[in-house]
Design an enzyme around this catalytic site. Sequence first.
Site, mmCIF file in Angstrom:
data_model
loop_
_atom_site.group_PDB
_atom_site.id
_atom_site.type_symbol
_atom_site.label_atom_id
_atom_site.label_comp_id
_atom_site.label_asym_id
_atom_site.label_seq_id
_atom_site.Cartn_x
_atom_site.Cartn_y
_atom_site.Cartn_z
ATOM 1 N N ASP A 125 -6.813 3.124 10.713
ATOM 2 C CA ASP A 125 -6.591 2.638 9.358
ATOM 3 C C ASP A 125 -7.848 3.005 8.582
ATOM 4 O OD1 ASP A 125 -5.260 1.144 7.308
ATOM 5 O OD2 ASP A 125 -4.353 -0.009 8.941
ATOM 6 N N CYS A 144 -7.802 -13.832 18.145
ATOM 7 C CA CYS A 144 -8.400 -12.691 18.830
ATOM 8 C C CYS A 144 -9.789 -12.448 18.259
ATOM 9 C CB CYS A 144 -7.514 -11.476 18.621
ATOM 10 S SG CYS A 144 -5.787 -11.874 18.981
ATOM 11 N N ARG A 148 -8.327 -9.222 10.504
ATOM 12 C CA ARG A 148 -8.142 -10.226 9.443
ATOM 13 C C ARG A 148 -8.872 -11.511 9.783
ATOM 14 N NH1 ARG A 148 -2.424 -8.912 9.053
ATOM 15 N NH2 ARG A 148 -2.223 -7.244 7.532
ATOM 16 N N LYS A 161 -2.912 4.481 7.157
ATOM 17 C CA LYS A 161 -3.081 4.809 8.575
ATOM 18 C C LYS A 161 -2.751 6.268 8.822
ATOM 19 C CE LYS A 161 -1.446 0.390 10.401
ATOM 20 N NZ LYS A 161 -1.106 -0.098 9.048
ATOM 21 N N ARG A 195 0.817 -1.200 0.000
ATOM 22 C CA ARG A 195 0.000 0.000 0.000
ATOM 23 C C ARG A 195 0.859 1.262 0.000
ATOM 24 N NH1 ARG A 195 -3.213 -0.103 5.035
ATOM 25 N NH2 ARG A 195 -4.639 -1.455 3.930
ATOM 26 N N TYR A 196 1.992 1.191 0.687
ATOM 27 C CA TYR A 196 2.899 2.334 0.764
ATOM 28 C C TYR A 196 4.113 2.036 -0.104
ATOM 29 C CZ TYR A 196 0.338 3.223 5.133
ATOM 30 O OH TYR A 196 -0.626 3.440 6.077
ATOM 31 N N ARG A 242 7.322 0.216 1.803
ATOM 32 C CA ARG A 242 7.241 -0.973 2.650
ATOM 33 C C ARG A 242 6.103 -1.872 2.211
ATOM 34 N NH1 ARG A 242 5.256 3.636 4.709
ATOM 35 N NH2 ARG A 242 3.736 3.700 6.409
ATOM 36 N N ASP A 288 -10.706 -1.621 13.926
ATOM 37 C CA ASP A 288 -11.204 -1.725 12.550
ATOM 38 C C ASP A 288 -12.543 -2.451 12.559
ATOM 39 O OD1 ASP A 288 -8.866 -0.555 11.366
ATOM 40 O OD2 ASP A 288 -7.820 -2.444 11.759
ATOM 41 N N CYS A 306 -10.048 -9.487 15.682
ATOM 42 C CA CYS A 306 -9.026 -9.374 14.629
ATOM 43 C C CYS A 306 -9.605 -8.809 13.330
ATOM 44 C CB CYS A 306 -8.432 -10.742 14.353
ATOM 45 S SG CYS A 306 -7.221 -10.734 13.014
ATOM 46 N N CYS A 339 -2.180 -18.497 13.797
ATOM 47 C CA CYS A 339 -1.807 -17.690 14.966
ATOM 48 C C CYS A 339 -1.738 -18.608 16.185
ATOM 49 C CB CYS A 339 -2.856 -16.611 15.236
ATOM 50 S SG CYS A 339 -3.118 -15.499 13.846
HETATM 51 C C1 LIG Z 1 -0.089 -0.918 8.795
HETATM 52 C C2 LIG Z 1 0.497 -1.191 7.497
HETATM 53 C C3 LIG Z 1 1.852 -0.971 7.254
HETATM 54 C C4 LIG Z 1 2.785 -0.461 8.309
HETATM 55 O O1 LIG Z 1 2.509 0.868 8.616
HETATM 56 P P1 LIG Z 1 3.471 1.678 9.571
HETATM 57 O O2 LIG Z 1 2.773 2.986 9.726
HETATM 58 O O3 LIG Z 1 4.802 1.782 8.864
HETATM 59 O O4 LIG Z 1 3.613 0.905 10.843
HETATM 60 C C5 LIG Z 1 2.355 -1.230 6.008
HETATM 61 N N1 LIG Z 1 1.557 -1.700 5.020
HETATM 62 C C6 LIG Z 1 0.257 -1.918 5.216
HETATM 63 C C7 LIG Z 1 -0.554 -2.427 4.096
HETATM 64 C C8 LIG Z 1 -0.327 -1.679 6.469
HETATM 65 O O5 LIG Z 1 -1.634 -1.913 6.653
HETATM 66 S S1 SF4 Z 2 -4.902 -10.031 15.932
HETATM 67 FE FE1 SF4 Z 2 -5.462 -11.505 14.305
HETATM 68 S S2 SF4 Z 2 -3.543 -11.929 13.243
HETATM 69 FE FE2 SF4 Z 2 -2.993 -11.043 15.233
HETATM 70 S S3 SF4 Z 2 -2.727 -12.811 16.609
HETATM 71 FE FE3 SF4 Z 2 -4.849 -12.100 16.837
HETATM 72 S S4 SF4 Z 2 -6.004 -13.381 15.394
HETATM 73 FE FE4 SF4 Z 2 -3.840 -13.527 14.799
#
Ligand SMILES: *Cc1c(COP(=O)(O)O)cnc(C)c1O
Ligand code: SF4
Length: 339
Positions: A304, A105, A110, A311, A88-89, A92, A267, A108, A101
């Site tokens: 986010d 959680c 995801r 973010k 996305r960025y 990184r 989220d 979560c 995991c």
């Molecule tokens: C959260 C996230 C990051 C990391 O973001 P930082 O602000 O650098 O901690 C990088 N890529 C994606 C897609 C993210 O959701």
């Molecule tokens: S927040 Fe989601 S990805 Fe992270 S440990 Fe918990 S269940 Fe796993």
Amino acid sequence: MSRPTGLRTVPQLIDAGLADEADRDALTEVARRLPVGVSPAMAAVLTPGDPVARQLLPTPAELDVAPDEHPDPIGDARHSPLPGLVHRYPDRVLLTPTLLCAVYCRFCFRRDVVGDGVLTDAELAAALDYIRAHPQIWEVILTGGDPLVLAPRRLGEIIAALDAIPHVRVLRVHTRVPLVAPERVNDDLLEALRVPTPVYVALHSNHAREFTPAGRAACARLVDHGLPMLSQTVLLRGVNDSVEALEALMRTFVENRIRPYYLHLLDRAEGTRHFRVPLDEGQRLVRTLRGRVSGLAQPVFVLDIPGGHGKVPIGPGYLHEGGEVEDPWGRRHRLGEGR
Ligand SMILES: *Cc1c(COP(=O)(O)O)cnc(C)c1O
Ligand code: SF4
């Protein structure tokens, strides 16, 4: 009671006295849709209704999906060029070598994808090729799932491959393992993380009670091994939505040589409405924290943006119209000319 094997099914939770018989059908439906898992270390510390139990034990409330909730609340899918990558960025990329995991959680973001799946060798090779072919990628963030549940040898191969890419200058691992499965932080794991490229470990923890003696020792091993640690916390109703809980958690991070990094607004993943803390309440908590604890213990409050727009900090603002600035205790002061 000691629960050495961990808990993965509804009958196990009921037998352990951690779920009501009356909820059996609803919880079975929850477990059909979403993974359930309480690690032995966390099963040993939680008691029903406490902040650790709230995070990990499934509840019928998860079947209640709000209209503004989404299976992919932060739009990862639209920024995924290949399986296992989210880009996305520009500088990184997220790499998710496993979706398993050590605990699952209940909030979560995801939650619709975690629980099964490890990248195949071919998918991993393609993801590494993508990173090699994009010289703007300065940092690779291993996440998941939890990358520290991988076998140390598998993790070591991935870390070594990333370390060998000249433009990748920083690695970051997002994990709950040091606290929820501290026994995994053994010599083999430390060896897997031993590369010349700096490896930061971002620890996800939401309550000071997660810091057992074994968990503290696991964090100390990582830091002593030369891995700087950061924290990541989700603001959660009934878990850490008080200034006392946040203060204790942030102080605990710093006392364990973990620098607070992010406090996330929840989220909107499906079935998580019961964990929501409104934005303005979050800002009040963050403001109060600013007036009470060391600058070392201040996380950045972030959102986010739904839909995959990145973010951003959403902390309270201290500058007001008309050239006034507010102090941490809510008093306003005039700024001088020219500011
Ligand atoms: C959260 C996230 C990051 C990391 O973001 P930082 O602000 O650098 O901690 C990088 N890529 C994606 C897609 C993210 O959701
Ligand atoms: S927040 Fe989601 S990805 Fe992270 S440990 Fe918990 S269940 Fe796993």
